[in-house]
Motif scaffolding. Structure first.
Motif: not given
Length: 622
Positions: A170-189
């Protein structure tokens, strides 16, 4: 010889003393997860791929919205072929992504669940192996009653296996997905990424406060669960007494009070949990609103790189960031529950001082011990605080029958417990054949001893399996011969399934004979008999006594009995009173001394109506 002291006495690991954190919990689990490292690597690989797939919706929606918006504003007007290509492309990508994600999720969960199941099995095997190594004193300590100990083990294994599931599935998939999503958000703005990041520590701070607030309540709930389990087990074991005294309502009332206490504690725990969960949900929604407002504002001011598609893009990415937040309160609650139960469970595994000590002294192959015990100035107190033996000195001569006599609580059974190394004396010395008892290899020592108690445990299984417990490699004929010596053979063969019958279905007296048959099968040089015929009828008692008399020859025998007939023909007799040896000698010598033994002997004769029996025998012999 210096008296042996027991340095580990009265030491224990309790849940109250343990202060385990999440780091300690994961550290404790690591040795059980490491053997499945390749499963873990496969799970993590699938987790990473699945986390990448989770961002596809946001990327596709970003591109699709901007393409459709551009299509609607073409100078030549709206063209269906172009729109169809966009819709087909979106459909193929999203549906293909869902199929692939389903396969990845399936594999990730299968691997993660396999780790959890195997870890649960290994924890179960480890704790069973551990408690089998403990000294008997461990099971006499407060808090280690069977029901409470079982609760600690069952809930510990359950919570720890759930921790494996929560962390790796449970935690690892959610955590990994959250980190990738944050990276993409920073890359966009960067500004939108900072807003999303700012929400996370606030949420975690609330979660930490919640954990501290609820920890005490979880300990109370756990303690009450232990009491409930122990209470139910006690009711089942005491059912005959409860019914004979018509105390069903009393016992039901006790359980009702505990259940009411448990209900109140669980409700208070839920109230606190729901309060903080509502607060965390509110913070999460604030984050979503701030993302929408900020991205909309940046579109309105025509900020570089910001389009209508980017509004949806950032909202979906923040949903991937907040998904762990939505799940974290449940997982965090489970982890905190696991901390409470894991403290008790790892307390069992880490109780090194409770492991039964074993010396290295062994006898040569085929050699039998002589059976000469010497006790010098022995002091012993049970973990409960009962001072059982006081400055006790006695000698058990080899090849003789020694009787221990005294009122209940005098310390007779305690001596047997010490000689069998079930317990260790507080001070003083005990030797066997001149070797200090603590230097004897415990397994070797117990192979030389046959023990028959007043109440012997019968295992779930057949009668033959229970008798064979005395010597697993015995032949069937040897098992049958042991049954004959114990005068149980005829009764067993009369049963529909004979020696394959369930031993638990036998009467108390029959079960006692099964225990005696085990001893005959073991054929040891030393025999301890603690009220061996207490639950047998007179004829069975005489039969067993004759068999025991036959096996006594050339062996060291210690017999404890309130039945004068069992001890009057012993070679040596010790009379105990509140842990002291007050008289010793042959039965005739001690009787002539007067005192406690004479009182016991005379009282036993009167209770048996010995005068009447003698008159009856005299009349029938005329």
């Amino acid at each position: 010889m210096a008296p042996f002291q027991n340095p580990g006495r009265n030491r224990r690991v309790s849940t109250a003393e343990s202060k385990m954190g999440i780091g300690g919990l994961l550290k404790g689990l690591l040795p059980y997860v490491t053997p499945y490292r390749w499963l873990l690597v496969a799970t993590l690989a699938l987790t990473f791929i699945g986390s990448l797939m989770a961002q596809v919706n946001a990327v596709v929606l970003d591109r699709a919205v901007d393409r459709i918006n551009a299509l609607l504003h073409l100078d030549g007007g709206f063209q269906w072929p172009d729109a169809a290509r966009i819709l087909v492309t979106i459909s193929v990508i999203l549906l293909g992504k869902e199929v692939l994600a389903a396969l990845i999720t399936f594999g990730q969960r299968i691997f993660g669940e396999k780790i959890r199941i195997h870890v649960s099995r290994d924890l179960s095997l480890r704790v069973v192996d551990r408690i089998l190594q403990f000294r008997m004193a461990y099971f006499s300590q407060d808090g280690n009653e069977p029901g409470k100990l079982q609760t600690r083990i069952d809930r510990g294994i359950m919570s720890l296996s759930n921790t494996v599931k929560n962390f790796f599935i449970d935690i690892l998939p959610l955590f990994t997905s959250a980190v990738l999503a944050l990276v993409l958000m920073y890359a966009a703005n960067v500004y939108v990424g900072l807003v999303a990041t700012a929400i996370i520590p606030v949420y975690f701070w609330i979660t930490a406060v919640q954990g501290r607030r609820m920890k005490g309540w979880r300990h109370r709930v756990f303690g009450t669960h232990q009491q409930l389990s122990h209470g139910i087990l006690n009711i089942i074991e005491s059912m005959g007494v409860i019914k004979s005294f018509n105390r069903e309502r009393v016992e039901a009332a006790k359980q009702a009070a505990l259940q009411e206490q448990s209900t109140d504690q669980q409700m208070q725990t839920r109230r606190i949990s729901f309060l903080y969960e509502g607060l965390k949900t509110f913070v999460e929604q604030i984050g979503t609103v701030l993302i929408i407002i900020l991205t909309a504002y940046l579109v309105l001011i025509d900020y570089p790189g910001m389009t209508i598609g980017k509004i949806m893009y950032h909202v979906l990415l923040f949903a991937n960031v907040s998904a762990p937040i939505r799940q974290l309160h449940r997982i965090y609650d489970d982890l905190n529950d696991a901390l409470v139960y894991a403290e008790g469970f790892f307390g069992i595994l880490e109780a090194e001082q409770e492991v039964e000590e074993s010396g290295k002294w062994k006898v040569e192959s085929g050699e039998r011990v002589r059976g000469c015990f010497e006790l010098r100035n022995v002091e012993f107190t049970y973990p409960s605080g009962t001072h059982a033996l006081r400055d006790l000195t006695m000698t058990i001569l080899p090849g003789q029958t020694t009787a221990l006599v005294g009122l209940s609580g005098a310390g007779k059974s305690t001596i047997v417990n010490l000689l069998d190394k079930f317990y260790t004396p507080d001070s003083g010395t005990i030797t066997l054949d001149g070797i200090p008892l603590h230097e004897w290899d415990t397994r070797v020592l117990r192979e030389q001893i046959g023990l028959v108690l007043q109440k012997n445990h019968i295992f779930s299984g057949t009668i033959e399996e229970n008798i064979r417990y005395g010597r697993p490699d015995a032949t069937r004929e040897e098992v049958l011969e042991a049954a004959r010596k114990a005068y149980i053979y005829d009764q067993v063969v009369a049963l529909p399934d004979g020696f394959n019958s369930n031993a638990l279905q036998l009467s108390g007296g029959q079960q006692q004979r099964i225990a005696i048959a085990r001893m005959f099968l073991k054929d040891p040089p030393i025999i301890f008999l603690d009220e061996p015929t207490a639950s047998l009828d007179a004829i069975a008692t005489e039969q067993i006594k004759n068999s025991i008399d036959a096996i006594k020859q050339g062996r060291t025998v210690i017999v404890i009995s309130h039945n004068i007939g069992q001890i009057i023909d012993s070679d040596q007799l010790y009379v105990l009173d509140t842990g002291h040896c007050v008289q010793s000698g042959t039965p005739a010598e001690v009787y002539r001394q007067g005192g406690l033994y004479k009182d016991i002997f005379d009282a036993s004769a009167r209770s048996m109506n010995a005068d009447k029996i003698a008159e009856t025998l005299e009349e029938t012999s005329r």
